[in-house]
Design an enzyme around this catalytic site. Structure first.
Site, mmCIF file in Angstrom:
data_model
loop_
_atom_site.group_PDB
_atom_site.id
_atom_site.type_symbol
_atom_site.label_atom_id
_atom_site.label_comp_id
_atom_site.label_asym_id
_atom_site.label_seq_id
_atom_site.Cartn_x
_atom_site.Cartn_y
_atom_site.Cartn_z
ATOM 1 N N ASP A 17 0.855 -1.187 0.000
ATOM 2 C CA ASP A 17 0.000 0.000 0.000
ATOM 3 C C ASP A 17 0.894 1.242 0.000
ATOM 4 O O ASP A 17 1.672 1.451 0.937
ATOM 5 C CB ASP A 17 -0.886 -0.015 1.250
ATOM 6 C CG ASP A 17 -1.979 1.038 1.217
ATOM 7 O OD1 ASP A 17 -2.156 1.680 0.162
ATOM 8 O OD2 ASP A 17 -2.654 1.227 2.246
ATOM 9 N N GLU A 112 -2.473 0.209 -4.436
ATOM 10 C CA GLU A 112 -2.342 -0.966 -3.565
ATOM 11 C C GLU A 112 -2.675 -2.243 -4.325
ATOM 12 O O GLU A 112 -3.425 -2.241 -5.302
ATOM 13 C CB GLU A 112 -3.228 -0.838 -2.321
ATOM 14 C CG GLU A 112 -4.700 -0.793 -2.588
ATOM 15 C CD GLU A 112 -5.524 -0.825 -1.305
ATOM 16 O OE1 GLU A 112 -5.204 -1.617 -0.386
ATOM 17 O OE2 GLU A 112 -6.508 -0.063 -1.225
#
Length: 362
Positions: A17, A112
């Site tokens: 992420d 992500e």
């Protein structure tokens, strides 16, 4: 014990992420913004924050917050317009780095993704070392930081990636997984939204341990199909595979009006470009959908949705517009002004999936 009777080895899953992605790209490209509270979005009265830097987050500013609220929380907040073309280019660089390690990549958004590195292309011994290598190369190539979670399933990898942000790494082993979940507030569970968390609280479920104490039958009774998911993740179990060819299930667009809308004519005019945007995507990708959902947010931020599902895929832009405007007409006259409209087309599939085409008479 015969090898065929042995339990399969745990998967090695990484969730990567990027840290405050849009805002970090803006700070990277404009040195004057570094170290300052930055919001990507519009500062106009009806504007919404798309992303906030960590300096802004310290003041309570976050994505999807109204710009006026963000500015009130952080008077020194600097607004910058979004540059999605730049973000997409950076995202491609990041995904090229992922692909050096595994073909099993499931993107969740531009910033992500899940990676299955049970068998990684670089023959690195551990998933932790793979995650370290990926984050290091992202930083070297893009001058941006990423956080990573490493675990034996997707749920726990997702939970782990948020533990040491920004620029952090967190590992949850098979041995530690169940205990980690037991102490986690249900409001932090991936897949548990605010409304569900509030319902769980009313039922006396506030932690993973509370959730684990409930039977499968009771959770299914209270939460429908999601009940089974909650039952298993409360035990640290998530069998969902990383899906590199995950099919997009919906496409949507929305817009916030500069002034509250009260007339059906003005609302229809505001909805038209959103319908065109969604249909252009469908036409360009040769896909069609069956369910049209209208999203309406009123001036007091109350939000409603109205949907209609066809027996087969919607055949043309004209049909799509007829369904959408029919849903819109049904909410008029409104008792209060409309702040935002959105349209979502779901149940997507290839054009070839439908042999019949449906015409609507509305």
């Amino acid at each position: 014990m015969d090898k065929t009777d042995e339990a399969p080895a745990p998967r090695k899953i990484i969730h990567v992420d990027m840290d405050a992605f849009y805002a970090s790209v803006e700070q990277r490209d404009n040195p004057d913004l570094r170290g300052k509270p930055v919001a990507v979005g519009s500062s106009q009265h009806r504007g919404v924050v798309a992303a906030a830097s960590y300096e802004a987050r310290k003041f309570g500013v976050h994505s999807a917050m109204a710009s006026v609220t963000a500015k009130r929380k952080c008077p020194d907040l600097i607004f910058v317009p979004h540059r999605f073309d730049v973000y997409r280019d950076v995202s491609r660089q990041i995904h090229e780095i992922f692909a050096e390690h595994t073909p099993l990549i499931e993107p969740l958004s531009l910033d992500e993704a899940y990676l299955d590195v049970t068998e990684n292309l670089q023959k690195i011994d551990t998933a932790t070392e793979v995650a370290e290598a990926i984050c290091a190369k992202i930083k070297a190539v893009t001058n941006l930081t990423a956080s990573a979670g490493v675990s034996y399933n997707k749920f726990l990898a997702k939970m782990a990636s948020g533990q040491n942000k920004p620029d952090g790494l967190f590992v949850i082993t098979p041995k530690a997984g169940p205990a980690f979940v037991e102490t986690l507030p249900v409001g932090k569970f991936h897949g548990v939204g605010p409304a569900t968390a509030e319902k769980m609280k009313r039922l006396g479920i506030e932690t993973g341990l509370d959730l684990k104490a409930r039977s499968l039958a009771s959770l299914q009774s209270d939460f429908g199909r999601s009940g089974s998911y909650y039952y298993w993740i409360s035990r640290g179990i998530d069998e969902r595979p990383v899906q590199p060819d995950r099919v997009r299930k919906s496409i949507g667009a929305e817009d916030t009006f500069s002034k509250d809308v009260f007339s059906e004519e003005d609302a229809a005019q505001g909805l038209r470009p959103l319908l065109e945007k969604v249909w252009r995507y469908c036409a360009a990708n040769a896909i069609r959908g069956r369910t049209v959902t209208l999203k309406v947010k009123y001036s007091d931020f109350q939000q409603i949705t109205r949907s209609r599902t066809a027996a087969s895929a919607i055949a043309s832009q004209t049909d799509f517009e007829q369904v959408a405007t029919g849903l819109l007409a049904a909410i008029f006259p409104p008792r209060k002004g409309i702040r935002l409209l959105g349209i979502l087309l779901s149940g997507l599939g290839d054009e070839a999936d439908d042999d019949t085409q449906l015409r609507f008479d509305i």
